[in-house]
Design a protein around this motif. Structure first.
Motif, PDB file in Angstrom:
ATOM      1  N   GLY A 176      -1.853   3.831  -2.094  1.00 44.66           N
ATOM      2  CA  GLY A 176      -3.071   3.947  -1.312  1.00 44.66           C
ATOM      3  C   GLY A 176      -3.882   5.190  -1.609  1.00 44.66           C
ATOM      4  O   GLY A 176      -5.077   5.225  -1.350  1.00 44.66           O
ATOM      5  N   GLU A 177      -3.251   6.217  -2.174  1.00 46.27           N
ATOM      6  CA  GLU A 177      -3.974   7.455  -2.474  1.00 46.27           C
ATOM      7  C   GLU A 177      -4.742   7.416  -3.788  1.00 46.27           C
ATOM      8  O   GLU A 177      -5.625   8.236  -3.999  1.00 46.27           O
ATOM      9  CB  GLU A 177      -3.009   8.647  -2.475  1.00 46.27           C
ATOM     10  N   THR A 186       5.153   3.534  -4.117  1.00 46.60           N
ATOM     11  CA  THR A 186       4.794   4.729  -4.882  1.00 46.60           C
ATOM     12  C   THR A 186       4.235   4.384  -6.258  1.00 46.60           C
ATOM     13  O   THR A 186       4.434   3.278  -6.774  1.00 46.60           O
ATOM     14  CB  THR A 186       6.020   5.639  -5.079  1.00 46.60           C
ATOM     15  N   PRO A 227       1.843   7.577  -2.642  1.00 43.50           N
ATOM     16  CA  PRO A 227       1.667   6.141  -2.378  1.00 43.50           C
ATOM     17  C   PRO A 227       0.460   5.579  -3.128  1.00 43.50           C
ATOM     18  O   PRO A 227      -0.503   6.296  -3.423  1.00 43.50           O
ATOM     19  CB  PRO A 227       1.452   6.082  -0.865  1.00 43.50           C
ATOM     20  N   TYR A 263      -1.798  -5.084   1.798  1.00 41.87           N
ATOM     21  CA  TYR A 263      -1.424  -4.650   3.141  1.00 41.87           C
ATOM     22  C   TYR A 263      -1.271  -5.921   3.959  1.00 41.87           C
ATOM     23  O   TYR A 263      -2.216  -6.714   4.052  1.00 41.87           O
ATOM     24  CB  TYR A 263      -2.493  -3.735   3.746  1.00 41.87           C
ATOM     25  N   LEU A 272       0.806  -1.220   0.000  1.00 40.71           N
ATOM     26  CA  LEU A 272       0.000   0.000   0.000  1.00 40.71           C
ATOM     27  C   LEU A 272       0.838   1.269   0.000  1.00 40.71           C
ATOM     28  O   LEU A 272       0.461   2.271  -0.607  1.00 40.71           O
ATOM     29  CB  LEU A 272      -0.909  -0.030   1.238  1.00 40.71           C
ATOM     30  N   ASP A 273       2.000   1.239   0.647  1.00 38.85           N
ATOM     31  CA  ASP A 273       2.824   2.441   0.748  1.00 38.85           C
ATOM     32  C   ASP A 273       3.859   2.580  -0.375  1.00 38.85           C
ATOM     33  O   ASP A 273       4.620   3.544  -0.404  1.00 38.85           O
ATOM     34  CB  ASP A 273       3.504   2.528   2.111  1.00 38.85           C
TER      35      ASP A 273
END
Length: 140
Positions: free
Chosen positions: A71-72, A21, A69, A41, A18-19
């Motif tokens: 996740g965004e 890029t 990231p 995750y 998730l983190d």
């Protein structure tokens, strides 16, 4: 057409945490010749990011892909399949959800494959769900 998803899926899909890029995801897509990366995750599926997501949700919004990231921008509400599901279920879900690919997960949401329109078309030869799926409007 009824075959199992495990018979037609692409096994061991590319996944990033998730983190990670957008830049990392884009490099994986380029290097592997694919259009999507699953987002995880703790080893569990939590989203998917496509090449189109990167363009529309990041580049067009002037986001820095080396800092943003996954996740965004990833799609978090995913429809998934299990390996024992049949390909008719996969085709129906693609039509209903207007999507071109579906992640395949085990009982604990760990990604084990991915099924695309192309996988279904190859599995069914010249006939099958491909024309109807392809007519579905894009999922924004």
């Amino acid at each position: 057409m009824p075959r199992r998803v495990s018979d037609v899926m692409t096994p061991a899909p590319q996944a990033l945490p998730l983190d990670a890029t957008l830049y990392e995801a884009a490099r994986v897509m380029r290097d592997e010749g694919i259009g999507d990366v699953l987002v995880t995750y703790a080893g569990q599926l939590c989203g998917m990011v496509t090449d189109r997501d990167i363009v529309v949700r990041a580049v067009a919004e002037s986001r820095d892909t080396s800092l943003t990231p996954l996740g965004e921008v990833c799609t978090a509400e995913l429809c998934t399949l299990h390996p024992e599901d049949d390909t008719e279920t996969a085709a129906r879900l693609m039509i209903e959800r207007s999507v071109r690919r579906l992640p395949v997960v085990d009982g604990g949401r760990r990604p084990v494959g991915i099924v695309s329109i192309g996988d279904l078309a190859v599995a069914d030869g010249q006939r099958g769900p491909l024309p109807e799926i392809s007519k579905a409007p894009p999922n924004n």
